[in-house]
Design a protein around this motif. Structure first.
Motif, PDB file in Angstrom:
ATOM      1  N   MET A   1       0.771  -1.077  -0.051  1.00 42.97           N
ATOM      2  CA  MET A   1       0.076   0.105   0.001  1.00 42.97           C
ATOM      3  C   MET A   1       0.819   1.254   0.036  1.00 42.97           C
ATOM      4  O   MET A   1       0.354   2.346   0.186  1.00 42.97           O
ATOM      5  CB  MET A   1      -0.846   0.120   1.153  1.00 42.97           C
ATOM      6  CG  MET A   1      -1.847  -1.290   1.244  1.00 42.97           C
ATOM      7  SD  MET A   1      -2.849  -1.331   2.652  1.00 42.97           S
ATOM      8  CE  MET A   1      -3.951   0.085   2.483  1.00 42.97           C
ATOM      9  N   ASN A   2       2.179   1.178  -0.321  1.00 41.92           N
ATOM     10  CA  ASN A   2       2.940   2.003  -0.224  1.00 41.92           C
ATOM     11  C   ASN A   2       4.376   1.913  -1.014  1.00 41.92           C
ATOM     12  O   ASN A   2       4.232   0.816  -1.906  1.00 41.92           O
ATOM     13  CB  ASN A   2       3.626   2.637   1.251  1.00 41.92           C
ATOM     14  CG  ASN A   2       3.658   3.998   1.270  1.00 41.92           C
ATOM     15  OD1 ASN A   2       4.329   4.619   0.539  1.00 41.92           O
ATOM     16  ND2 ASN A   2       3.017   4.539   2.392  1.00 41.92           N
ATOM     17  N   ASP A   3       5.574   2.782  -0.865  1.00 38.15           N
ATOM     18  CA  ASP A   3       6.584   2.311  -1.862  1.00 38.15           C
ATOM     19  C   ASP A   3       7.245   1.290  -1.250  1.00 38.15           C
ATOM     20  O   ASP A   3       7.064   0.832   0.054  1.00 38.15           O
ATOM     21  CB  ASP A   3       7.614   3.493  -1.573  1.00 38.15           C
ATOM     22  CG  ASP A   3       7.117   4.892  -2.261  1.00 38.15           C
ATOM     23  OD1 ASP A   3       6.025   4.826  -2.775  1.00 38.15           O
ATOM     24  OD2 ASP A   3       7.775   5.775  -2.101  1.00 38.15           O
ATOM     25  N   CYS A   4       7.818   0.336  -1.864  1.00 40.06           N
ATOM     26  CA  CYS A   4       8.526  -0.746  -1.663  1.00 40.06           C
ATOM     27  C   CYS A   4       9.868  -0.630  -2.466  1.00 40.06           C
ATOM     28  O   CYS A   4       9.862  -0.842  -3.729  1.00 40.06           O
ATOM     29  CB  CYS A   4       7.928  -2.066  -1.947  1.00 40.06           C
ATOM     30  SG  CYS A   4       8.927  -3.388  -1.472  1.00 40.06           S
ATOM     31  N   SER A   5      11.004  -0.404  -1.832  1.00 33.29           N
ATOM     32  CA  SER A   5      12.266  -0.321  -2.511  1.00 33.29           C
ATOM     33  C   SER A   5      12.967  -1.765  -2.778  1.00 33.29           C
ATOM     34  O   SER A   5      13.658  -2.013  -3.637  1.00 33.29           O
ATOM     35  CB  SER A   5      13.385   0.456  -1.533  1.00 33.29           C
ATOM     36  OG  SER A   5      13.705  -0.219  -0.442  1.00 33.29           O
ATOM     37  N   ASP A   6      12.502  -2.828  -2.214  1.00 39.59           N
ATOM     38  CA  ASP A   6      13.111  -4.189  -2.250  1.00 39.59           C
ATOM     39  C   ASP A   6      12.122  -5.416  -1.961  1.00 39.59           C
ATOM     40  O   ASP A   6      11.858  -5.515  -1.055  1.00 39.59           O
ATOM     41  CB  ASP A   6      14.369  -4.453  -1.763  1.00 39.59           C
ATOM     42  CG  ASP A   6      15.129  -5.619  -1.856  1.00 39.59           C
ATOM     43  OD1 ASP A   6      14.576  -6.384  -2.600  1.00 39.59           O
ATOM     44  OD2 ASP A   6      16.062  -6.024  -1.230  1.00 39.59           O
ATOM     45  N   MET A   7      11.631  -5.999  -3.099  1.00 44.17           N
ATOM     46  CA  MET A   7      10.505  -6.984  -2.903  1.00 44.17           C
ATOM     47  C   MET A   7      11.165  -8.470  -2.548  1.00 44.17           C
ATOM     48  O   MET A   7      10.297  -9.260  -2.183  1.00 44.17           O
ATOM     49  CB  MET A   7       9.891  -6.983  -3.848  1.00 44.17           C
ATOM     50  CG  MET A   7       8.491  -5.902  -4.229  1.00 44.17           C
ATOM     51  SD  MET A   7       7.844  -5.768  -5.761  1.00 44.17           S
ATOM     52  CE  MET A   7       7.141  -7.211  -5.557  1.00 44.17           C
ATOM     53  N   SER A   8      12.609  -8.344  -2.637  1.00 45.54           N
ATOM     54  CA  SER A   8      13.154  -9.981  -2.359  1.00 45.54           C
ATOM     55  C   SER A   8      12.687 -10.299  -1.011  1.00 45.54           C
ATOM     56  O   SER A   8      12.777 -11.747  -0.923  1.00 45.54           O
ATOM     57  CB  SER A   8      14.465  -9.856  -2.691  1.00 45.54           C
ATOM     58  OG  SER A   8      15.285  -8.712  -1.804  1.00 45.54           O
ATOM     59  N   SER A   9      12.462  -9.770  -0.090  1.00 46.51           N
ATOM     60  CA  SER A   9      12.431  -9.976   1.281  1.00 46.51           C
ATOM     61  C   SER A   9      10.838 -10.663   1.312  1.00 46.51           C
ATOM     62  O   SER A   9      10.835 -11.521   2.426  1.00 46.51           O
ATOM     63  CB  SER A   9      12.596  -8.936   2.463  1.00 46.51           C
ATOM     64  OG  SER A   9      11.521  -8.084   2.179  1.00 46.51           O
ATOM     65  N   SER A  10      10.044 -10.437   0.648  1.00 48.30           N
ATOM     66  CA  SER A  10       8.515 -10.895   0.477  1.00 48.30           C
ATOM     67  C   SER A  10       8.333 -11.976  -0.346  1.00 48.30           C
ATOM     68  O   SER A  10       7.558 -12.930  -0.307  1.00 48.30           O
ATOM     69  CB  SER A  10       7.496  -9.625   0.302  1.00 48.30           C
ATOM     70  OG  SER A  10       8.066  -8.742   1.079  1.00 48.30           O
ATOM     71  N   LEU A  11       8.995 -11.864  -1.653  1.00 48.65           N
ATOM     72  CA  LEU A  11       8.577 -12.634  -2.797  1.00 48.65           C
ATOM     73  C   LEU A  11      10.144 -12.890  -3.451  1.00 48.65           C
ATOM     74  O   LEU A  11      11.016 -12.267  -3.543  1.00 48.65           O
ATOM     75  CB  LEU A  11       7.685 -12.128  -3.880  1.00 48.65           C
ATOM     76  CG  LEU A  11       6.318 -11.848  -3.426  1.00 48.65           C
ATOM     77  CD1 LEU A  11       5.667 -11.222  -4.532  1.00 48.65           C
ATOM     78  CD2 LEU A  11       5.617 -12.894  -2.925  1.00 48.65           C
ATOM     79  N   SER A  12      10.157 -14.055  -4.045  1.00 48.71           N
ATOM     80  CA  SER A  12      11.284 -14.505  -4.882  1.00 48.71           C
ATOM     81  C   SER A  12      11.491 -14.103  -6.005  1.00 48.71           C
ATOM     82  O   SER A  12      12.575 -13.548  -6.826  1.00 48.71           O
ATOM     83  CB  SER A  12      11.724 -15.951  -4.721  1.00 48.71           C
ATOM     84  OG  SER A  12      10.494 -16.690  -5.478  1.00 48.71           O
TER      85      SER A  12
END
Length: 529
Positions: A164-175
């Motif tokens: 619901m906002n900015d995300c600088s790195d999605m690797s911690s949540s999805l591969s």
């Protein structure tokens, strides 16, 4: 609003309709919820709030009636320590662009924020909020809510991550991320971490295969929320060289070609003063894009926009011209240059950004379908034929031959269950062209009696329903469109077959597949339907 202390004190969190299975981790809470406050129904009057630099309504002050994404930039105000909300309900944000911790303000006087349990920096026992950011919550309630859900696999399969906002790195949540749903709002997604690399604009909708639908080479690695509609003016200064060097121009409206408008060969830096903008790779707001929010951009290399090597100059032939121009970026001695960069103001009217037409193989919206959001020179690779279509938003020209040739038909938002009979087409649709967002400048076109700009000529700046009556001109066989987008009609009073004209030189109409046609009336395209 929920609070981590009793009596509506402490850190605050805004909650809209939805499920929150783990509040503390989902919202970054350190404590569990201790109290909550209902935000009343949408406010339909005006909005007014006065902000003060010091406690107890002291120091510099400013009255606000609209959103402000940065009080330092707009008001040169270093601190906000008290405020008086006269009308409406507001949210204050810790960071620019309506991000970070927030504080809910309903009508009333707030002499200091310490009384609300908001802890900040202490200087001589005087609590100060530095660069506090403000957002009017209810001018358009839908615009406040932003949500995008990413999925590891195509077709919304596998693990998911709701943002619901900015995300600088999605690797911690999805591969990886191969599909997504934009539930509300607009986002920019990037194929590298930290908002770097190629960028893609995403509006509300479903993207079952991001990489193929948007031409991505890599999966999505980061995303940035585009804040609510900007209601003030728009200002950006573009520069020919890095570090604000060389020729410069200040812009306050869209520009579909900086070469044509400013005779500017390159754009290597810019300063966005007001509003949010998109830069486009190709004319008419097409191709790769780059999102620019308020700030200074001394060079575009820092944003991870990679170009071609010095030995590979990708070139593009402009339609209707026999010359070649550099298309996007050329790296020369490790010096990135943007040639003929195209710019579009994203939010003057937010709907104008969205163009979508869906074609169907059979009548009545049956059979295979093809969704298009841009120009398409040949639809045969997607559909064997097209006999019906829906224009979801925007305006399009459709053609009964490939490469924007042959008979043309103007289509605005609506349903066309039987294109051939409804529009008098002899053949099904073979190509289509998006008509770009509303032109806000003047309109100018010069029409000529003969081919190759020969014979009698007249310059037009407004509609003409009959060139014979107005100019005593028997025929029009060539024209030069200097500004705006136009439609030419075969008969007086804007009737009969038509031809779409965007800025450029048209030495003869036969090259456009219009044989033996005489055009007797011309109309400006003044809105996006």
């Amino acid at each position: 609003m929920v609070y981590d202390r009793n009596n509506y004190m402490g850190n605050q969190y805004f909650m809209k309709r939805g499920e929150y299975s783990d509040c503390m981790s989902m919202m970054g809470m350190r404590e569990s919820i201790k109290s909550c406050r209902m935000i009343p129904m949408q406010h339909r009057g005006q909005f007014r709030m006065k902000i003060y630099e010091k406690e107890n309504f002291g120091g510099q002050s400013h009255e606000m009636m609209e959103d402000c994404d940065n009080i330092m930039d707009r008001y040169r105000m270093n601190e906000c320590q008290s405020c008086n909300v006269m009308d409406g309900h507001w949210l204050m944000y810790e960071q620019p662009q309506f991000r970070g911790k927030m504080m809910y303000m309903r009508p009333g006087e707030y002499r200091n924020f310490r009384d609300m349990g908001m802890s900040g920096q202490s200087r001589n026992n005087c609590l100060q909020y530095h660069h506090l950011y403000l957002a009017n919550l209810f001018l358009t309630i839908q615009i406040t809510f932003f949500q995008i859900t990413f999925y590891e696999e195509k077709n919304f399969q596998g693990r998911s991550y709701e943002c619901m906002n900015d995300c600088s790195d999605m690797s911690s949540s999805l591969s990886r991320c191969q599909s997504c749903r934009v539930e509300s709002g607009c986002f920019m997604v990037y194929d590298r971490n930290n908002y770097m690399g190629n960028q893609y604009f995403m509006k509300r909708g479903e993207y079952s295969d991001c990489m193929s639908m948007m031409g991505m080479r890599e999966s999505i690695k980061s995303c940035r929320m585009i804040p609510m509609q900007h209601r003030g003016q728009f200002r950006m200064k573009i520069y020919e060289k890095e570090n604000f060097g060389g020729q410069s121009h200040e812009m306050m409206e869209d520009c579909d070609n900086i070469m044509d408008r400013y005779r500017m060969n390159e754009c290597q830096s810019c300063n966005v003063m007001d509003g949010h903008w998109l830069m486009y790779e190709q004319p008419q707001f097409r191709g790769k894009m780059m999102y620019m929010r308020p700030g200074e951009y001394r060079n575009f290399r820092d944003m991870g926009m990679s170009g071609q090597s010095q030995h590979e100059q990708h070139r593009h032939e402009h339609e209707g011209q026999g010359t070649f121009r550099s298309l996007f970026v050329i790296s020369r001695n490790n010096y990135l240059q943007y040639h003929h960069l195209y710019l579009a103001n994203l939010f003057l009217t937010i709907q104008i950004t969205f163009f979508q037409i869906t074609f169907y193989e059979e009548k009545n919206f049956q059979g295979r379908s093809y969704e298009c959001m841009n120009d398409c020179s040949d639809m045969s690779s997607s559909l064997s034929r097209c006999q019906s279509c829906r224009v979801e938003s925007g305006c399009f020209m459709v053609y009964d031959r490939n490469n924007y040739m042959g008979n043309q038909h103007f289509m605005r938002r609506g349903e066309y269950s039987d294109c051939m009979s409804m529009m008098g087409m002899r053949d099904c649709i073979k190509s289509c062209r998006m008509i770009p967002m509303q032109h806000r400048g003047q309109f100018r076109m010069k029409i000529y009696e003969n081919e190759n700009f020969g014979g009698q000529s007249h310059e037009m700046m407004e509609d003409c329903d009959n060139i014979m009556d107005r100019y005593r001109m028997n025929e029009c066989q060539s024209c030069n469109v200097m500004d705006g987008h136009w439609l030419m009609y075969e008969q007086p009073q804007f009737r009969g077959k038509m031809m779409y004209m965007r800025p450029g030189e048209y030495r003869n109409f036969r090259d456009m597949g219009m044989s033996g046609q005489r055009f007797m009336s011309m109309r400006r395209i003044t809105d996006s339907c």
